[in-house]
Enzyme design. Structure first.
Site, PDB file in Angstrom:
ATOM      1  N   ASP A 112      -0.548  23.842  35.420  1.00 44.06           N
ATOM      2  CA  ASP A 112      -1.926  24.614  35.041  1.00 44.06           C
ATOM      3  C   ASP A 112      -2.559  23.707  33.955  1.00 44.06           C
ATOM      4  OD1 ASP A 112      -4.140  26.247  35.197  1.00 44.06           O
ATOM      5  OD2 ASP A 112      -3.294  27.726  34.159  1.00 44.06           O
ATOM      6  N   LYS A 137       1.629  36.282  22.045  1.00 42.68           N
ATOM      7  CA  LYS A 137       1.213  36.468  23.446  1.00 42.68           C
ATOM      8  C   LYS A 137       2.141  37.500  23.914  1.00 42.68           C
ATOM      9  CE  LYS A 137       1.161  33.785  27.704  1.00 42.68           C
ATOM     10  NZ  LYS A 137       1.577  32.682  27.999  1.00 42.68           N
ATOM     11  N   VAL A 139      -3.640  37.404  24.048  1.00 43.65           N
ATOM     12  CA  VAL A 139      -3.110  36.953  22.754  1.00 43.65           C
ATOM     13  C   VAL A 139      -4.139  37.556  21.467  1.00 43.65           C
ATOM     14  CG1 VAL A 139      -3.147  34.561  21.806  1.00 43.65           C
ATOM     15  CG2 VAL A 139      -3.033  34.892  24.135  1.00 43.65           C
ATOM     16  N   GLY A 151      -7.728  35.957  22.647  1.00 44.04           N
ATOM     17  CA  GLY A 151      -7.728  35.583  24.067  1.00 44.04           C
ATOM     18  C   GLY A 151      -7.189  36.277  25.465  1.00 44.04           C
ATOM     19  N   GLY A 161      -5.472  35.772  29.274  1.00 49.89           N
ATOM     20  CA  GLY A 161      -4.708  34.780  30.061  1.00 49.89           C
ATOM     21  C   GLY A 161      -4.349  35.548  31.216  1.00 49.89           C
ATOM     22  N   GLY A 162      -3.875  34.650  32.392  1.00 49.59           N
ATOM     23  CA  GLY A 162      -3.089  35.278  33.742  1.00 49.59           C
ATOM     24  C   GLY A 162      -1.819  35.754  33.318  1.00 49.59           C
ATOM     25  N   PHE A 163      -1.300  35.453  32.098  1.00 51.44           N
ATOM     26  CA  PHE A 163      -0.031  35.776  31.821  1.00 51.44           C
ATOM     27  C   PHE A 163      -0.006  37.070  30.612  1.00 51.44           C
ATOM     28  CE2 PHE A 163       1.486  32.373  34.343  1.00 51.44           C
ATOM     29  CZ  PHE A 163       2.601  32.783  34.730  1.00 51.44           C
ATOM     30  N   GLY A 164      -1.132  37.273  29.988  1.00 50.18           N
ATOM     31  CA  GLY A 164      -1.242  38.463  29.086  1.00 50.18           C
ATOM     32  C   GLY A 164      -2.288  38.033  28.094  1.00 50.18           C
TER      33      GLY A 164
END
Length: 796
Positions: free
Chosen positions: A623, A509, A495, A488, A490-493
């Protein structure tokens, strides 16, 4: 014609006899006294209240030739059930109601109320039997209000010793507060406070200036009834709805919580909705008795010296012996306690770290029922030879690992008689220890300086004992096979999927671009480590080394909710967060039915309410969307990606310097200058709740007459549901054919109404998440919502 002719007198006599016959066939009394005695069913008499709302008289018992003396609503048709009070004694067509010379009211020669010590008597035969305007039948000091059967009318006080009995005799409502099973006097429901009375508008007053209400405000016929299924309900009569009594309030929403539904060892399960019909199921290892599961279940294999435990998720049990709660630090202690006790039938355990463990002892397990709100996993003792698998599975398995460490000390050297040898040995050992001590101290000093600077930089010198495990970067690389399995972004990094040495599968993550620097990363570690809830993804550890900031979560194999909901037009969400969704998972996911969608909505609401209201510090998610809702065993929802938002104290307001969240799910206050509160999460949840019902993205335009730049998904759904009354058009097309208006309307209506309240443009109009969860559970009344609007479009 002359007035004195015989024909005229004959005609006059005929009219008098005809009018007398009519008056006798339709005799309506305003009172009944000694001179009117006796009164028989065949006389077609009725006792009418002055306002003509209530009628009393002999009422025919269905499917028999017997009668009871009863009270009923005059204007309620027989098909709707007008009765509100009846005598227990039944009489045949020749039975009588009379007032004798001693002033006693007798029914068929016996005291009128033969089942109660307060019989209808009066010191004088001049006393009348009168039916008051409120439906109270009074004779002397006796009244029907003081001797109720299964019904309470408006303005009828709940006096001391007040009891209601269901018509089938199985249930009682005692002390104006508690419902009990009549056979055992076991309690299964209690009102918040003692009931005092119900007024004409449906308001039920309780002690402490509190009250219960349903359709409060309308002037119509009402009654409070203890029904034969054991539930306490308030009904209002609606002539405009086919002359029917409509249920407007009930004490118990989950019918399986009413005791006595199933026999010993059996489990009560709802058929469709939790508040409708039920059926009984035997757990694995048991079989139904000859009378069926309603009569109970018996073991297939009797217990021997060797036993095991069958896990039953979402199941509650009591026993016919005792419930003994103990403190158990882990599952093994709880299980061992039941294994050692020969009288123990099973135990319940909570996987929340509270140490809750309850042992069930006795001969049989009693009052078993299945409920999605159950927090305790139930384990029933069966014989070791029992091979059948559990038929109640759903709660996530919890892995417990133990690492035994064996410590041994070397044997002391043998004694020596040589003094010189002893001195040499002591000196050698002392010199070796001195050298080793100096070397160790020097090494320690160098490492201390190094790690002290690192800890100061990352702020980890205050890491509390018992927190999440701290992994080294090399351990993370080995676990993820050098970050080779990306699952995966995402906006924060990114996975990655990995496996720890103890074989636990994890989601790793790797954070990047975290604004706020060290403080924000430290906030996530400390906050998420404190989060313990069934519907939140658990944090197992972290890594802060070589400039890397890594979080280690439990891995949820089911993937995110959007994979199950949105099967058409995937181009809109290709760039959205896809954390922990396995690339090997087949693209075709199972279709979620209405019950599963309702359980997902309720689980997510409870988790967000936990973040907002039950934590030591208030945590905003910022979110909420289907991509951040992962599905575990039995589609148990788990919220991910929380704790990255800024933290605030409960008494303070938060104004964030930049927008957070995903377009389509962001509350209007993110765009306006309004402060950001927990109501922003409520708005996002309302949008997800509406997508659960419709199965479409909120920004996918459906059929509408407005321009595309003015189209608003909640407004479109509101018009279809509440204006056009075409609920089927907002339902998910994948399961629209399975929608049953009788079985599913209440559930869908509750979900849509709750979503509409969550999607109000002003934050103060939205409920808190705690209230949202109760609205979905059905424990609070949901008023009609206003149409949600976009602040810059206004009302249509």
């Amino acid at each position: 014609m002359a007035l004195g002719t015989p024909s005229f007198f004959f005609f006059l006599t005929f009219l008098l006899l005809f009018n007398l016959q009519i008056s006798l066939s339709q005799q309506q009394l305003t009172f009944f006294n000694f001179s009117e005695s006796p009164w028989q069913p065949s006389q077609n008499r009725t006792l009418l209240s002055l306002n003509k709302i209530f009628t009393a008289g002999f009422f025919s018992v269905p499917n028999s030739n017997l009668f009871t003396f009863s009270i009923w609503y005059s204007k309620v048709p027989l098909s709707a059930g007008p009765l509100v009070w009846s005598t227990i004694t039944k009489v045949n067509g020749s039975g009588t109601l009379e007032i004798n010379s001693k002033g006693e009211l007798l029914l068929n020669g016996s005291p009128f109320q033969d089942s109660d010590s307060n019989n209808a008597t009066s010191p004088s035969n001049s006393t009348q039997l009168v039916l008051h305007d409120d439906g109270n039948l009074v004779f002397g000091s006796w009244s029907s209000f003081k001797n109720p059967t299964n019904t309470v009318l408006p303005n009828q006080n709940f006096s001391t010793g007040f009891e209601l009995h269901s018509n089938n005799g199985k249930f009682r409502f005692i002390k104006a507060k508690t419902l009990v099973l009549n056979a055992t006097s076991d309690e299964y429901y209690s009102t918040p406070n003692t009931l005092l009375s119900m007024d004409d508008l449906g308001k039920m007053s309780m002690e402490g200036n509190s009250f219960l209400t349903s359709d409060y405000g309308d002037s119509r016929f009402r009654k409070l009834v203890l029904d034969d299924d054991g539930n306490l309900r308030t009904y209002s009569f609606y002539p405009e709805q086919k002359n029917q009594w409509v249920e407007v309030w009930k004490g118990i929403w989950e019918m399986c919580k009413i005791k006595g539904k199933c026999g010993p060892n059996a489990i009560c399960v709802p058929k469709e909705d939790l508040s409708t019909s039920t059926y009984c199921v035997c757990p694995s290892g048991f079989t139904s008795k000859h009378g069926g599961t309603e009569e109970g279940c018996q073991r297939k294999i009797p217990l021997s010296q060797q036993t095991q435990f069958m896990r039953l998720d979402y199941v509650n049990y009591t026993s016919d012996g005792s419930l003994h709660e103990i403190k158990a630090n882990n599952f093994t202690i709880c299980e061992s306690s039941c294994t050692r006790d020969k009288n123990c039938l099973g135990f319940g355990f909570k996987y929340d770290g509270s140490g809750y463990c309850v042992l069930l002892s006795g001969t049989n397990l009693q009052y078993g029922y299945w409920s999605p709100g159950t927090e305790t996993a139930m384990f029933v003792k069966v014989d070791k030879s029992e091979s059948s698998a559990s038929n109640f599975i759903g709660m996530t398995e919890v892995m417990q690992t133990t690492c035994p460490v064996n410590i041994s000390l070397p044997l002391p050297p043998k004694d020596s008689n040589t003094t010189a040898r002893n001195i040499a040995i002591i000196c050698t050992l002392f010199a070796a220890e001195l050298i080793a001590g100096v070397a160790f101290f020097w090494s320690f000093l160098k490492r201390y300086i190094k790690y002290r600077d690192m800890a100061t930089t990352l702020g980890l010198e205050l890491l509390p004992a018992g927190g999440p495990k701290r992994f080294t970067y090399s351990e993370i690389k080995v676990a993820t096979n050098d970050f080779s399995n990306l699952i995966g972004k995402g906006g924060f990094g990114d996975v990655y999927k990995g496996e720890l040495p103890d074989h636990r599968v994890v989601a790793v993550k790797c954070l990047k671009n975290v604004t706020g620097g060290d403080a924000e990363f430290w906030a996530e570690v400390t906050i998420i480590a404190r989060m313990h809830h069934l519907n939140l993804v658990r944090l197992w550890g972290f890594c802060a080394e070589k400039g890397q900031r890594i979080l280690v979560y439990e891995h949820i194999p089911g993937g995110s909710l959007d994979k199950y909901l949105f099967r058409v037009n995937k181009s809109h969400n290709n760039n959205l967060l896809k954390e922990q969704s396995s690339p090997n998972t087949p693209p075709q996911r199972p279709v979620l039915d209405w019950s599963i969608r309702y359980r997902i909505a309720l689980g997510v609401a409870r988790a967000i309410a936990y973040l907002h209201e039950e934590c030591l510090e208030w945590v905003l998610h910022c979110d909420i969307k289907p991509e951040n809702i992962l599905l575990g065993d039995d589609f148990c929802p788990k919220i991910s990606d929380f704790g990255l938002a800024k933290l605030r104290k409960k008494e303070d307001m938060v104004t964030m310097s930049r927008r957070r969240g995903t377009p389509g799910y962001m509350a209007p206050e993110w765009i306006t200058a309004d402060p950001i509160t927990s109501k922003a999460d409520v708005y996002s949840f309302g949008m997800v709740l509406l997508e659960l019902v419709s199965g479409i993205r909120n920004f996918e335009i459906q059929g509408s007459v407005v321009r595309s730049d003015e189209w608003y998904f909640p407004g479109w759904a509101f018009d279809k549901m509440f204006k056009e009354m075409r609920v089927e058009e907002i339902l998910d097309g994948q399961i629209r054919d399975t929608y049953d208006s009788r079985a599913h309307f209440d559930m869908v209506n509750r979900m849509v109404k709750t979503a509409m309240w969550c999607l109000q443009d002003r934050p103060e109009l939205r409920p808190t998440m705690g209230k949202v969860a109760k609205m979905l559970e059905g424990t609070v009344e949901i008023t009609e919502p206003k149409k949600p609007t976009v602040f810059f479009l206004g009302e249509e």
